[in-house]
Design a protein around this motif. Sequence first.
Motif, PDB file in Angstrom:
ATOM      1  N   ARG A  54      12.527   7.020 -26.558  1.00  0.00           N
ATOM      2  CA  ARG A  54      12.479   7.145 -25.099  1.00  0.00           C
ATOM      3  C   ARG A  54      13.762   7.759 -24.538  1.00  0.00           C
ATOM      4  NH1 ARG A  54       8.730   4.341 -22.240  1.00  0.00           N
ATOM      5  NH2 ARG A  54      10.256   3.873 -20.602  1.00  0.00           N
ATOM      6  N   LEU A  55      14.881   7.569 -25.232  1.00  0.00           N
ATOM      7  CA  LEU A  55      16.124   8.198 -24.785  1.00  0.00           C
ATOM      8  C   LEU A  55      15.988   9.716 -24.808  1.00  0.00           C
ATOM      9  CD1 LEU A  55      19.172   8.112 -24.082  1.00  0.00           C
ATOM     10  CD2 LEU A  55      19.620   8.012 -26.563  1.00  0.00           C
TER      11      LEU A  55
ATOM     12  N   TRP B 294       6.135   0.424 -23.339  1.00  0.00           N
ATOM     13  CA  TRP B 294       6.876   1.162 -24.364  1.00  0.00           C
ATOM     14  C   TRP B 294       5.999   1.506 -25.564  1.00  0.00           C
ATOM     15  CZ3 TRP B 294      12.709   0.513 -25.517  1.00  0.00           C
ATOM     16  CH2 TRP B 294      13.431   0.642 -24.331  1.00  0.00           C
TER      17      TRP B 294
ATOM     18  N   ARG C 252      12.968  11.395 -25.199  1.00  0.00           N
ATOM     19  CA  ARG C 252      11.703  11.864 -24.596  1.00  0.00           C
ATOM     20  C   ARG C 252      11.072  10.676 -23.864  1.00  0.00           C
ATOM     21  NH1 ARG C 252       8.178  16.369 -25.483  1.00  0.00           N
ATOM     22  NH2 ARG C 252       9.710  17.219 -26.925  1.00  0.00           N
ATOM     23  N   PRO C 253      11.478  10.444 -22.611  1.00  0.00           N
ATOM     24  CA  PRO C 253      11.068   9.220 -21.898  1.00  0.00           C
ATOM     25  C   PRO C 253       9.564   9.034 -21.761  1.00  0.00           C
ATOM     26  CG  PRO C 253      12.882  10.307 -20.762  1.00  0.00           C
ATOM     27  CD  PRO C 253      12.418  11.250 -21.823  1.00  0.00           C
ATOM     28  N   GLN C 254       8.798  10.103 -21.705  1.00  0.00           N
ATOM     29  CA  GLN C 254       7.354   9.975 -21.479  1.00  0.00           C
ATOM     30  C   GLN C 254       6.535   9.990 -22.771  1.00  0.00           C
ATOM     31  OE1 GLN C 254       6.438   9.222 -18.405  1.00  0.00           O
ATOM     32  NE2 GLN C 254       8.610   9.428 -17.882  1.00  0.00           N
TER      33      GLN C 254
ATOM     34  N   THR D  94      16.650  -2.515 -23.551  1.00  0.00           N
ATOM     35  CA  THR D  94      15.307  -2.712 -24.107  1.00  0.00           C
ATOM     36  C   THR D  94      14.633  -3.879 -23.387  1.00  0.00           C
ATOM     37  OG1 THR D  94      16.200  -4.143 -25.845  1.00  0.00           O
ATOM     38  CG2 THR D  94      15.924  -1.808 -26.381  1.00  0.00           C
TER      39      THR D  94
ATOM     40  N   ALA E 105      20.943   2.722 -24.057  1.00  0.00           N
ATOM     41  CA  ALA E 105      19.498   2.554 -24.236  1.00  0.00           C
ATOM     42  C   ALA E 105      19.183   1.242 -24.935  1.00  0.00           C
ATOM     43  CB  ALA E 105      18.945   3.733 -25.038  1.00  0.00           C
TER      44      ALA E 105
END
Length: 369
Positions: free
Chosen positions: A144-145, A178, A147-149, A331, A327
């Motif tokens: 996610r760091l 997530w 590529r957040p989507q 979590t 990041a």
Amino acid sequence: MQWRDGVVLRQIREWPGAVEYAVSLAPATDPATEVRALAYTAMVGRPEPGDRVVLNASALLKGLGTGGLAFVVALPDRLPADAPDSPGHIVKARYTPQQQMFLAVDEQDSPHHHVLRDAESLDGMPVVVADLHSALPAIIAGVRLARPQARVAYVMTDGGALPLAFSRAVAGLREAGWIAATITVGQAFGGDHEAVSLHSGLLAARHVVDADVTVVVQGPGNVGTGTPWGYSGVAAAEALHAAHVLGGTSIAALRVSGADPRERHRGISHHSTTAYGKALLSPALVPVPAGGGQLAALVRSQAARLAERSRADLEVVEIGTDGVLEALRHTPVKLSTMGRGLDEDLAGFVVSAVAGVCAAQRVEPVSAR
């Protein structure tokens, strides 16, 4: 098995598929003692305070770590309601008194059968494989760091806990969005999708869930014996084989520690050097953190030696760590490995996170699929 009678005192907490209770052991078998007991609601129903319960107390009495609590086997005074009729004939926990029947994503009655009947490739989808279940949140934090989507699927193998409901981490990651979907393979059960094999589970992640990245890790409760080959995480090599055979991008997440008191697990654990250096026969990427201090330098040098000695074609990839610590601190579930939190064993979580970053960097744009 060691059986005990008990009476439910109160509910402690719950998450999807499981409820933890405080239970008083019956004086007839033990001095009156309050213990923690877990009930899988799909298997035994939902106990209430005052209910008498039959417990499997073996792990509790052995004082085990991850699974060291009692498990509710039955409510002897009342039966749970029958589950609604549903299609599916795939049995898991087969030929045990606790066996259950599921609709598998790959069986003939599944609405996805026609997709998986013809699916042959992961189309390059990155597949991150790790040894310990505790690596899962850190890997996804790394994904996610970068590529957040990204849509992340979790494939749980049967090397540790069989019920997915045992993992509070998965419940928290799922609730936070997530994890797009969970898939339980082999004898593991309780995912959003069931699959007969790891191979069909990976194909379901790609073609049913439409995952950008898939993470393959056993359930909680890694088994080790202190011998070179006697540990459940050796199956990480087989997961990487499956990803390679199906045309995925295989990424081997290293098990690393800077705090484990056992020398064989300091730096890169012997579990990783055995699985990736001796058992693995197919190519894989091995992400390591760039820069950093003495421990990071040690991990890079150990990884280089691992690649030189491995029977597989391993490519060590240095990944920058900018933003990784931040990041990890955000979590949605607590990070813990072998009883140690983020600040107690930072290296292990950072190396897991850079494996996630590596995977995210290799996600193909939708237009290229």
